[in-house]
Design a protein around this motif. Structure first.
Motif, PDB file in Angstrom:
ATOM      1  N   LEU A 150       0.839  -1.195   0.000  1.00 31.26           N
ATOM      2  CA  LEU A 150       0.000   0.000   0.000  1.00 31.26           C
ATOM      3  C   LEU A 150       0.877   1.249   0.000  1.00 31.26           C
ATOM      4  O   LEU A 150       1.801   1.369   0.805  1.00 31.26           O
ATOM      5  CB  LEU A 150      -0.907  -0.004   1.235  1.00 31.26           C
ATOM      6  N   SER A 151       0.584   2.169  -0.911  1.00 35.20           N
ATOM      7  CA  SER A 151       1.373   3.394  -1.034  1.00 35.20           C
ATOM      8  C   SER A 151       0.454   4.607  -1.066  1.00 35.20           C
ATOM      9  O   SER A 151      -0.656   4.545  -1.624  1.00 35.20           O
ATOM     10  CB  SER A 151       2.220   3.368  -2.323  1.00 35.20           C
ATOM     11  N   ALA A 152       0.923   5.695  -0.493  1.00 36.61           N
ATOM     12  CA  ALA A 152       0.169   6.947  -0.552  1.00 36.61           C
ATOM     13  C   ALA A 152       0.282   7.533  -1.951  1.00 36.61           C
ATOM     14  O   ALA A 152       1.306   7.399  -2.618  1.00 36.61           O
ATOM     15  CB  ALA A 152       0.711   7.929   0.483  1.00 36.61           C
ATOM     16  N   SER A 153      -0.785   8.196  -2.394  1.00 33.69           N
ATOM     17  CA  SER A 153      -0.769   8.776  -3.729  1.00 33.69           C
ATOM     18  C   SER A 153      -1.810   9.887  -3.816  1.00 33.69           C
ATOM     19  O   SER A 153      -2.841   9.839  -3.149  1.00 33.69           O
ATOM     20  CB  SER A 153      -1.065   7.697  -4.774  1.00 33.69           C
ATOM     21  N   LEU A 154      -1.518  10.875  -4.641  1.00 33.56           N
ATOM     22  CA  LEU A 154      -2.502  11.923  -4.924  1.00 33.56           C
ATOM     23  C   LEU A 154      -3.281  11.524  -6.166  1.00 33.56           C
ATOM     24  O   LEU A 154      -2.701  11.160  -7.187  1.00 33.56           O
ATOM     25  CB  LEU A 154      -1.811  13.262  -5.153  1.00 33.56           C
ATOM     26  N   GLN A 155      -4.601  11.596  -6.085  1.00 33.79           N
ATOM     27  CA  GLN A 155      -5.429  11.357  -7.254  1.00 33.79           C
ATOM     28  C   GLN A 155      -5.910  12.709  -7.774  1.00 33.79           C
ATOM     29  O   GLN A 155      -6.508  13.501  -7.050  1.00 33.79           O
ATOM     30  CB  GLN A 155      -6.636  10.477  -6.924  1.00 33.79           C
ATOM     31  N   TYR A 156      -5.636  12.976  -9.052  1.00 34.97           N
ATOM     32  CA  TYR A 156      -6.028  14.234  -9.679  1.00 34.97           C
ATOM     33  C   TYR A 156      -7.285  14.004 -10.513  1.00 34.97           C
ATOM     34  O   TYR A 156      -7.381  13.033 -11.275  1.00 34.97           O
ATOM     35  CB  TYR A 156      -4.908  14.755 -10.583  1.00 34.97           C
ATOM     36  N   THR A 157      -8.244  14.889 -10.380  1.00 40.59           N
ATOM     37  CA  THR A 157      -9.471  14.798 -11.172  1.00 40.59           C
ATOM     38  C   THR A 157      -9.783  16.146 -11.805  1.00 40.59           C
ATOM     39  O   THR A 157      -9.489  17.211 -11.230  1.00 40.59           O
ATOM     40  CB  THR A 157     -10.674  14.360 -10.305  1.00 40.59           C
ATOM     41  N   ASN A 189      -5.928  13.057  -1.377  1.00 37.40           N
ATOM     42  CA  ASN A 189      -5.094  11.984  -0.857  1.00 37.40           C
ATOM     43  C   ASN A 189      -5.804  10.646  -1.007  1.00 37.40           C
ATOM     44  O   ASN A 189      -6.880  10.442  -0.465  1.00 37.40           O
ATOM     45  CB  ASN A 189      -4.771  12.221   0.631  1.00 37.40           C
ATOM     46  N   LYS A 190      -5.222   9.751  -1.750  1.00 35.38           N
ATOM     47  CA  LYS A 190      -5.746   8.406  -1.927  1.00 35.38           C
ATOM     48  C   LYS A 190      -4.599   7.426  -1.681  1.00 35.38           C
ATOM     49  O   LYS A 190      -3.515   7.804  -1.243  1.00 35.38           O
ATOM     50  CB  LYS A 190      -6.309   8.224  -3.343  1.00 35.38           C
ATOM     51  N   CYS A 191      -4.839   6.160  -1.950  1.00 37.35           N
ATOM     52  CA  CYS A 191      -3.773   5.178  -1.838  1.00 37.35           C
ATOM     53  C   CYS A 191      -3.862   4.202  -3.000  1.00 37.35           C
ATOM     54  O   CYS A 191      -4.919   4.057  -3.628  1.00 37.35           O
ATOM     55  CB  CYS A 191      -3.835   4.438  -0.506  1.00 37.35           C
ATOM     56  N   ILE A 192      -2.747   3.587  -3.303  1.00 40.63           N
ATOM     57  CA  ILE A 192      -2.670   2.609  -4.375  1.00 40.63           C
ATOM     58  C   ILE A 192      -1.987   1.358  -3.845  1.00 40.63           C
ATOM     59  O   ILE A 192      -0.941   1.446  -3.192  1.00 40.63           O
ATOM     60  CB  ILE A 192      -1.867   3.157  -5.577  1.00 40.63           C
ATOM     61  N   LEU A 193      -2.599   0.219  -4.108  1.00 40.65           N
ATOM     62  CA  LEU A 193      -1.936  -1.056  -3.841  1.00 40.65           C
ATOM     63  C   LEU A 193      -1.039  -1.339  -5.039  1.00 40.65           C
ATOM     64  O   LEU A 193      -1.525  -1.629  -6.133  1.00 40.65           O
ATOM     65  CB  LEU A 193      -2.970  -2.176  -3.700  1.00 40.65           C
ATOM     66  N   GLY A 244      -3.874   9.270   3.389  1.00 42.31           N
ATOM     67  CA  GLY A 244      -4.854   8.654   2.512  1.00 42.31           C
ATOM     68  C   GLY A 244      -4.790   7.137   2.510  1.00 42.31           C
ATOM     69  O   GLY A 244      -5.541   6.474   1.813  1.00 42.31           O
ATOM     70  N   MET A 245      -3.878   6.558   3.317  1.00 37.10           N
ATOM     71  CA  MET A 245      -3.644   5.116   3.296  1.00 37.10           C
ATOM     72  C   MET A 245      -4.448   4.345   4.332  1.00 37.10           C
ATOM     73  O   MET A 245      -4.458   3.115   4.319  1.00 37.10           O
ATOM     74  CB  MET A 245      -2.150   4.826   3.510  1.00 37.10           C
ATOM     75  N   THR A 355      -9.958  -1.952   7.296  1.00 32.59           N
ATOM     76  CA  THR A 355      -8.621  -1.686   6.777  1.00 32.59           C
ATOM     77  C   THR A 355      -8.718  -1.370   5.292  1.00 32.59           C
ATOM     78  O   THR A 355      -9.621  -1.845   4.596  1.00 32.59           O
ATOM     79  CB  THR A 355      -7.679  -2.880   7.002  1.00 32.59           C
ATOM     80  N   MET A 356      -7.776  -0.579   4.810  1.00 32.22           N
ATOM     81  CA  MET A 356      -7.672  -0.306   3.386  1.00 32.22           C
ATOM     82  C   MET A 356      -6.539  -1.117   2.766  1.00 32.22           C
ATOM     83  O   MET A 356      -6.223  -0.955   1.590  1.00 32.22           O
ATOM     84  CB  MET A 356      -7.453   1.193   3.154  1.00 32.22           C
ATOM     85  N   SER A 357      -5.929  -1.972   3.563  1.00 35.36           N
ATOM     86  CA  SER A 357      -4.806  -2.776   3.099  1.00 35.36           C
ATOM     87  C   SER A 357      -5.275  -4.191   2.749  1.00 35.36           C
ATOM     88  O   SER A 357      -5.683  -4.947   3.628  1.00 35.36           O
ATOM     89  CB  SER A 357      -3.712  -2.842   4.175  1.00 35.36           C
ATOM     90  N   LEU A 358      -5.198  -4.545   1.479  1.00 39.93           N
ATOM     91  CA  LEU A 358      -5.543  -5.896   1.057  1.00 39.93           C
ATOM     92  C   LEU A 358      -4.602  -6.910   1.700  1.00 39.93           C
ATOM     93  O   LEU A 358      -5.016  -8.017   2.051  1.00 39.93           O
ATOM     94  CB  LEU A 358      -5.472  -6.009  -0.472  1.00 39.93           C
ATOM     95  N   ALA A 359      -3.336  -6.530   1.881  1.00 51.26           N
ATOM     96  CA  ALA A 359      -2.374  -7.443   2.504  1.00 51.26           C
ATOM     97  C   ALA A 359      -2.790  -7.769   3.934  1.00 51.26           C
ATOM     98  O   ALA A 359      -2.765  -8.933   4.345  1.00 51.26           O
ATOM     99  CB  ALA A 359      -0.972  -6.833   2.480  1.00 51.26           C
TER     100      ALA A 359
END
Length: 424
Positions: A150-157, A189-193, A244-245, A355-359
């Protein structure tokens, strides 16, 4: 005792031997589900290799399991290098923890082969593993059931709500920044697996072997899981934290109080102790987010104890042994027992935390997936919306969409979804 490897374990070991013996410097992954017998595979690989082998584990419990499996082969030229065991011995095959090796890296320069168990825990951005690997200049083999991080990431729209990405060229990037400033583009702020082969920087480059959970279930190597979605916690009211994680602790705690989660957990546990079938569950393992829920459970349920990161070592060992022996019927835990907890008889897991973590989700459910002759099925009881978010673990599949581009796909909320390398 000499163990007989199953066919997929032999295939995994063979793939690892070929990986180490072939030319090139790309690091490889073995993806084996929880309960597939990774410790046996590691033992077989280490036994077959003809040079010095260094095996890293993230915890004392997993190190102890892996070391014991190799010793069962009758291999004597192996040792443990870990402060947790008060042992700093180096042999042809050495089982170690990275914290103990980090300060003495020069003592391990002669090791030809490096294996990392639970390799999803490696931070590609930095840390002890990265420091060691930067100095190692050797191929690395990683093993994991959860090849994503799981990593932090900015989502742009844009103004139409469509996801947009920052251009790579300087002119396009400047225009992008101008639109951000004028709010034509917004950031959240979002997150990406991220699949481990797609992190930046990248530690692992390719999957050299994998076996699906569904395959092992169909062949009876894993326990069937029954899922019970008893969610009381509405997800809409939860805020994310600053990265965002994960969910914001304050927001989560307020929602817990609003829905009276503590009392709900107690009522669920009492129902599980007296199921309609009349056959009591052999062990109930409860995962909570905060100490308050575990403490309330211990006060309300006879024969319940709890574990947390603050539990003393001797108390932890006693509690785990009493739980496995049946003396403790319900074990509540906060932030522990997600990996390295091997108890095949366990038949009930209660997720009393989102949790937002699939792991993390997979590792928690994996505590009940190990088969046992007296267990018809493991029960997964979810109080916090995780089943809807991630689906059943047996529906997870690793797909290579094009050479080197791996994703994890699942069925969540009754839809087939891509679960890695997409925004959450």
């Amino acid at each position: 005792m000499k163990y007989q490897l199953r066919d997929y374990q032999q295939e995994a070991s063979g793939a690892a031997i070929r990986f180490f013996r072939c030319s090139g410097n790309e690091n490889g992954l073995l993806v084996l589900p929880t309960g597939a017998g990774k410790s046996l595979v590691i033992a077989d690989i280490a036994h077959r290799l003809d040079g010095n082998v260094l095996v890293f584990q993230p915890s004392k419990e997993i190190l102890e399991q892996n070391y014991a499996k190799l010793k069962s082969y009758g291999v004597e030229d192996c040792s443990i290098y870990s402060a947790s065991f008060n042992s700093k011995e180096i042999d042809r095959i050495t089982f170690a923890t990275i914290g103990s090796v980090k300060s003495h890296m020069e003592d391990f320069n002669h090791f030809r082969y490096i294996i990392v168990d639970e390799c999803h825990g490696i931070n590609p951005q930095g840390g002890m593993y990265k420091d060691f690997f930067d100095c190692a200049a050797r191929k690395i083999l990683g093993l994991t059931a959860t090849p994503y991080r799981l990593s932090a990431s900015l989502q742009y729209t844009d103004s139409n709500g469509r996801t947009v990405f920052r251009p790579k060229d300087e002119h396009g990037s400047q225009e992008f920044d101008d639109k951000l400033h004028s709010r034509e583009i917004t950031a959240e702020n979002k997150c990406i697996l991220k699949f481990l082969t797609r992190t930046r920087p990248r530690v692992f480059h390719k999957v050299i072997y994998q076996v699906a959970i569904q395959t092992l279930l169909q062949r009876g190597y894993l326990s069937k899981l029954n899922y019970y979605d008893m969610t009381i916690l509405p997800q809409e009211g939860l805020r994310r934290n600053s990265t965002g994680m994960d969910f914001d602790d304050r927001s989560l705690f307020e929602e817990y109080q609003r829905v009276n989660l503590q009392d709900y957990i107690v009522s669920i546990i009492k129902r599980l102790q007296q199921p309609k079938s009349g056959i009591p569950r052999k062990g109930i393992l409860v995962f909570t987010k905060f100490l308050e829920e575990s403490e309330a459970l211990c006060k309300s349920i006879d024969g319940c104890e709890m574990l947390s990161g603050a539990t003393k070592k001797k108390d932890r060992e006693r509690i785990i042994n009493d739980f496995k022996s049946g003396k403790i019927k319900v074990l509540a835990n906060v932030g522990v027992l997600t990996t390295g907890f091997d108890y095949p008889e366990l038949d009930t897991v209660v997720m009393a935390r989102p949790t937002m973590s699939l792991a993390m989700y997979y590792q928690i459910l994996g505590r009940a997936i190990r088969p046992h002759q007296d267990k018809e099925a493991g029960w997964i009881v979810d109080l916090c919306g995780n089943i809807k978010r991630f689906g059943k673990v047996e529906d997870l599949s690793l797909i290579e969409r094009k050479p080197g581009e791996y994703i994890i796909q699942g069925i969540a909320d009754n839809q087939c979804k891509q679960l890695t390398n997409c925004y959450f």
